[in-house]
Design a protein around this motif. Sequence first.
Motif, PDB file in Angstrom:
ATOM      1  N   PRO A   1      -8.032  63.282  17.976  1.00  0.00           N
ATOM      2  CA  PRO A   1      -9.028  62.776  18.943  1.00  0.00           C
ATOM      3  C   PRO A   1     -10.415  63.351  18.709  1.00  0.00           C
TER       4      PRO A   1
ATOM      5  N   LEU B   1     -12.902  61.414  16.507  1.00  0.00           N
ATOM      6  CA  LEU B   1     -13.700  60.310  17.058  1.00  0.00           C
ATOM      7  C   LEU B   1     -15.127  60.772  17.347  1.00  0.00           C
ATOM      8  N   GLY B   2     -15.242  62.026  17.838  1.00  0.00           N
ATOM      9  CA  GLY B   2     -16.568  62.545  18.126  1.00  0.00           C
ATOM     10  C   GLY B   2     -17.287  63.043  16.878  1.00  0.00           C
TER      11      GLY B   2
ATOM     12  N   THR C   1     -16.932  61.869  13.691  1.00  0.00           N
ATOM     13  CA  THR C   1     -17.291  60.826  12.731  1.00  0.00           C
ATOM     14  C   THR C   1     -18.742  60.333  12.891  1.00  0.00           C
TER      15      THR C   1
ATOM     16  N   THR D   1     -12.326  64.059   7.121  1.00  0.00           N
ATOM     17  CA  THR D   1     -13.122  63.153   7.952  1.00  0.00           C
ATOM     18  C   THR D   1     -14.616  63.416   7.784  1.00  0.00           C
TER      19      THR D   1
ATOM     20  N   SER E   1     -17.186  60.603   6.561  1.00  0.00           N
ATOM     21  CA  SER E   1     -18.207  60.124   7.498  1.00  0.00           C
ATOM     22  C   SER E   1     -19.619  60.436   6.999  1.00  0.00           C
TER      23      SER E   1
ATOM     24  N   THR F   1     -22.078  62.308  20.895  1.00  0.00           N
ATOM     25  CA  THR F   1     -20.634  62.527  20.750  1.00  0.00           C
ATOM     26  C   THR F   1     -20.318  63.991  20.471  1.00  0.00           C
TER      27      THR F   1
ATOM     28  N   THR G   1     -17.651  66.052  22.533  1.00  0.00           N
ATOM     29  CA  THR G   1     -16.499  66.679  21.886  1.00  0.00           C
ATOM     30  C   THR G   1     -16.345  68.116  22.366  1.00  0.00           C
TER      31      THR G   1
ATOM     32  N   LEU H   1     -10.009  61.986  23.703  1.00  0.00           N
ATOM     33  CA  LEU H   1     -10.461  60.618  23.424  1.00  0.00           C
ATOM     34  C   LEU H   1     -11.116  59.996  24.643  1.00  0.00           C
TER      35      LEU H   1
ATOM     36  N   ALA I   1     -14.968  58.751  25.128  1.00  0.00           N
ATOM     37  CA  ALA I   1     -15.183  57.329  25.409  1.00  0.00           C
ATOM     38  C   ALA I   1     -15.931  57.140  26.731  1.00  0.00           C
TER      39      ALA I   1
END
Lengths: 241, 106
Positions: free
Chosen positions: A17, A20-21, A23, A145, A149, A169, A173, B87, B91
């Motif tokens: 997870p 996601l922040g 990248t 990653t 990225s 992000t 994070t 996540l 989001a």
Amino acid sequence: MHSRRSEFVAGVKAELPILLGVTPFGMIYGVLAMGAGLPVGPAMAMSSIVFAGSAQFVGAQLIRSGTPGMVIVFTTFIVNLRHMLYSASIAPHLAHLSRRWKWLLAYLLTDEAYAVTITHYNQTAADSPNKHWYLLGAGLALWSTWQVSTAVGIFLGAQVPSSWSLDFTLALTFIALVLPVLRDRPSMAAALSAGVIAVLAAGLPYKLGLMVAAIGGIAIGLWVEARQPSSAHRRQRADIQ
Amino acid sequence: MNVWLLLIGMGIVTYAIRLSLIVLIGRVDVPPLIQKALRFVPPAVLSAIIFPELLRPGGALDLSLGNVRLLAGVLAAGVAWRTKNVLLTIAVGMVALWVLQAVIPH
């Protein structure tokens, strides 16, 4: 249960997870490095040679403004000093390892890999002899990653509009990483005071405010813990009364 | 300075910091005070990164309701506190920031 493989996979899963922040942040670094006039080779290589997001950001900005190399190296040192605290914090968990393992895991000791790993180590009561595989899994997931990225950012160039605010992000994070470690009043006090000091000291050069804030927060955390009677003490006092 | 030399300098400095105490603490006894202090490293360092991002988004202190990063960050912190879901935190925080940027003039 705690085989090498299961520890490694657990580390990768815990890191997923976070990616996601990370990248968008890696992509923004790539864009920034291109904007700073770095050639593609060195811009890409910085992600594996330095492998430290905020230092790479600051480095690219300093290169653009024509800062002398020694100053950039010194700034990198200051910006990354917080990793010395991570190094101290993770050291007892890696003490039994061979030199080769220590050298490899030190390379992978980023904010994001450290945060998920230390949370895992503090939560699992049983000490697995294979727990260093967890850090390896988290670290390698982040490393690969980060490479991909930043490469995407380099090749996209300036096509990521700043109005998307993708740099946010990173803060998100860290928010997701810090809330679960606020388990008691001393750690909340440490977090709150470090945050306030960081805001007040943000004007200090070379991002020194971060280090001042971290040490201040740790000191306040220790102080609150010392003032707080431990549960054992409380029980004793209740018995006496 | 040659750009490759610069990268190697930055890399050595970063790696030396990360390796330093992993190697050292295996060899010397750590004082109890330092051992106690280590558990405060994650909350202190992470908060020291987060707070200025939220409270000084433009490089100056901004406690107004127009500070959309502060609002989105506080909301995300609430989500992280309740769910511990990384996540979902990212989001919700990003969507909140985009919505607030569209709604609140800045």
